[in-house]
Design a protein around this motif. Structure first.
Motif, short mmCIF file in Angstrom:
data_model
loop_
_atom_site.label_atom_id
_atom_site.label_comp_id
_atom_site.label_asym_id
_atom_site.label_seq_id
_atom_site.Cartn_x
_atom_site.Cartn_y
_atom_site.Cartn_z
N HIS A 188 0.79 -1.21 -0.11
CA HIS A 188 0.01 0.12 0.05
C HIS A 188 0.82 1.24 -0.01
N THR A 189 0.32 2.44 -0.47
CA THR A 189 0.84 3.66 -0.25
C THR A 189 0.46 4.65 0.68
N ILE A 190 1.48 5.41 1.47
CA ILE A 190 1.04 6.26 2.20
C ILE A 190 1.92 7.61 1.54
N VAL A 191 1.21 8.81 1.44
CA VAL A 191 1.75 10.00 0.93
C VAL A 191 1.75 10.94 2.09
N MET A 192 2.86 11.71 2.18
CA MET A 192 3.12 12.56 3.31
C MET A 192 3.71 13.94 2.79
N THR A 193 3.37 15.00 3.46
CA THR A 193 3.95 16.29 3.27
C THR A 193 4.64 16.61 4.63
N GLY A 194 5.45 17.26 4.45
CA GLY A 194 6.30 17.65 5.81
C GLY A 194 7.01 16.63 6.41
N ALA A 195 7.59 15.70 5.65
CA ALA A 195 8.31 14.61 6.16
C ALA A 195 10.02 15.07 6.36
N SER A 196 10.32 16.09 5.80
CA SER A 196 11.67 16.24 5.71
C SER A 196 12.41 16.79 6.94
N ARG A 197 11.54 17.48 8.01
CA ARG A 197 12.03 17.81 9.10
C ARG A 197 11.21 17.55 10.38
N ALA B 266 7.88 16.93 -1.39
CA ALA B 266 8.82 18.06 -0.96
C ALA B 266 8.97 18.85 -1.93
N ARG B 267 9.46 20.11 -1.67
CA ARG B 267 9.96 21.08 -2.80
C ARG B 267 11.31 20.62 -3.50
N GLY B 268 11.29 20.85 -4.46
CA GLY B 268 12.54 20.99 -5.34
C GLY B 268 13.28 19.55 -5.16
N SER B 269 14.44 19.36 -5.17
CA SER B 269 15.34 18.40 -5.03
C SER B 269 15.55 17.71 -3.40
N GLY C 138 14.04 14.13 -3.37
CA GLY C 138 14.57 13.02 -3.69
C GLY C 138 15.83 12.68 -2.59
N ARG C 139 16.45 13.67 -2.12
CA ARG C 139 17.33 13.41 -1.03
C ARG C 139 16.78 12.81 0.08
N LEU C 140 15.56 13.16 0.73
CA LEU C 140 15.00 12.77 1.53
C LEU C 140 14.61 11.21 1.26
N ALA C 141 14.26 11.04 0.32
CA ALA C 141 13.68 9.49 -0.25
C ALA C 141 14.87 8.60 -0.28
N ALA C 142 15.98 9.14 -0.57
CA ALA C 142 17.46 8.17 -0.77
C ALA C 142 17.66 8.12 0.84
N GLU C 143 17.81 9.16 1.76
CA GLU C 143 18.07 8.94 3.10
C GLU C 143 17.28 8.08 3.77
N HIS D 225 9.41 9.96 -4.27
CA HIS D 225 8.97 11.58 -3.92
C HIS D 225 8.36 12.11 -5.24
N VAL D 226 7.57 13.07 -5.09
CA VAL D 226 6.87 13.95 -5.86
C VAL D 226 7.21 15.51 -5.38
#
Length: 313
Positions: free
Chosen positions: A3-12, A35-38, A41-46, A65-66
């Motif tokens: 299943h998929t969960i979509v989340m905003t504000g996951a970077s900090r 998340a905004r811009g790149s 992608g960085r967060l998804a990789a981390e 990410h989107v």
């Protein structure tokens, strides 16, 4: 089941903590960060690297990410459309959750987004509404929508220690535009815009509970006062220093919540570990009542109608 969960504000802040908990505790999860811009992608990789280091076997997890600027409704619309397309192509497993955790607070009530709406209201209210509405028919029940709110919406000393003015409700057509509050160029007006936007978010959670199809639950989550989350990143240097260095010590008292505790509680709400009927307000780790002002069906219906107009393509 995948299943998929979509989340905003996951970077900090609490979102970053919650993301780790969701991935570790939910087997077969595809976690999609907005998340905004790149940075997405960085967060998804981390997150993927952290998970791989902790797990000895592949539990079916994936992170992607989107990109979206939540201050732009056109950008949010594009992101939601991309998610819809990926779901329709089968590139993502069924959608079971949306977490609107991103939030912003400005030092004034005059910051304007590209569509002419005041930016606090755009990020904290309209962006979530647009995601909910554009993804509504792609959810696979049982599904859960969680919107992060704030106990500043109570507007009393007990809930905000006098640091944030209480909400000042007006017509949504006024609230959505710059200059809605007295002395709009001041930090007090910016904080009023913040508390009012969080009251609006709770109003919409109540309206979602009435309008969304059965099997799609919507919950408002209040983490309490959590110092050091980056919410005050637009504040002046003194306020930023206090939030980073001084106020975190309050987590040793009952007046504040640590980032780790708040993130864990958010994950509990998303996963359903914290049992909460649709339309609920979860205060940290339990279902509670939000402010008396937040229960107003007429106001909620008016806000729904306005949000529909504001986010129409």
């Amino acid at each position: 089941m995948k299943h998929t969960i979509v989340m905003t504000g996951a970077s900090r802040g609490i979102g970053r903590v919650a993301a780790g908990h969701l991935l570790r505790r939910s087997a077969d999860l595809h976690f999609l960060v907005v998340a905004r811009g790149s940075s997405g992608g960085r967060l998804a990789a981390e997150l993927a690297a952290e998970l791989a280091a902790e797990l000895t076997t592949d539990g079916g997890h994936a992170v992607s990410h989107v990109s979206a600027d939540l201050g732009s409704l056109d950008s949010v619309r594009s992101a939601a459309t991309e998610i819809r397309d990926r779901l329709d192509r089968g590139d993502l497993p069924p959608l079971r959750g949306f977490v609107g955790n991103a939030g912003i607070q400005y030092t004034n009530a005059l910051t304007e987004g590209p569509e002419g709406f005041e930016s606090t209201f755009t990020v904290n209210v309209l962006a979530n509404h647009l995601f909910v509405r554009l993804l509504q028919d792609r959810f696979a029940a049982p599904a859960r929508i969680v919107i992060t709110v704030s106990d500043t919406h109570f507007g009393d000393f007990r809930h905000n220690l006098g640091m944030v003015p209480g909400p000042s409700w007006k017509s949504p057509d006024v609230l959505a535009r710059p200059g809605a509050f007295a002395r709009p160029d001041t930090a007090v007006a910016g904080r009023t815009a913040y508390s009012t936007s969080k009251l609006a978010a709770i109003h919409l959670v109540h309206e979602y509970a009435r309008r969304l199809p059965a099997g799609i639950d919507t919950v408002a989550y209040n983490p309490g006062f959590v110092p050091g989350t980056g919410l005050a990143r637009h504040a002046g240097p003194v306020s930023r220093f206090a939030m980073r260095r001084i106020l975190p010590m309050m987590t040793l008292t009952p007046f504040a919540t640590s980032r780790d505790a708040a993130g864990r509680s958010l994950a509990d709400v998303v996963l359903g570990t914290t049992v909460a009927p649709t339309g609920s307000y979860v205060d940290r780790d339990r279902v509670a009542r939000s402010s008396e002002e937040s229960y107003d069906p007429l106001r909620e219906g008016e806000l729904w109608e306005a949000a529909e107009r504001f986010t129409a393509a």
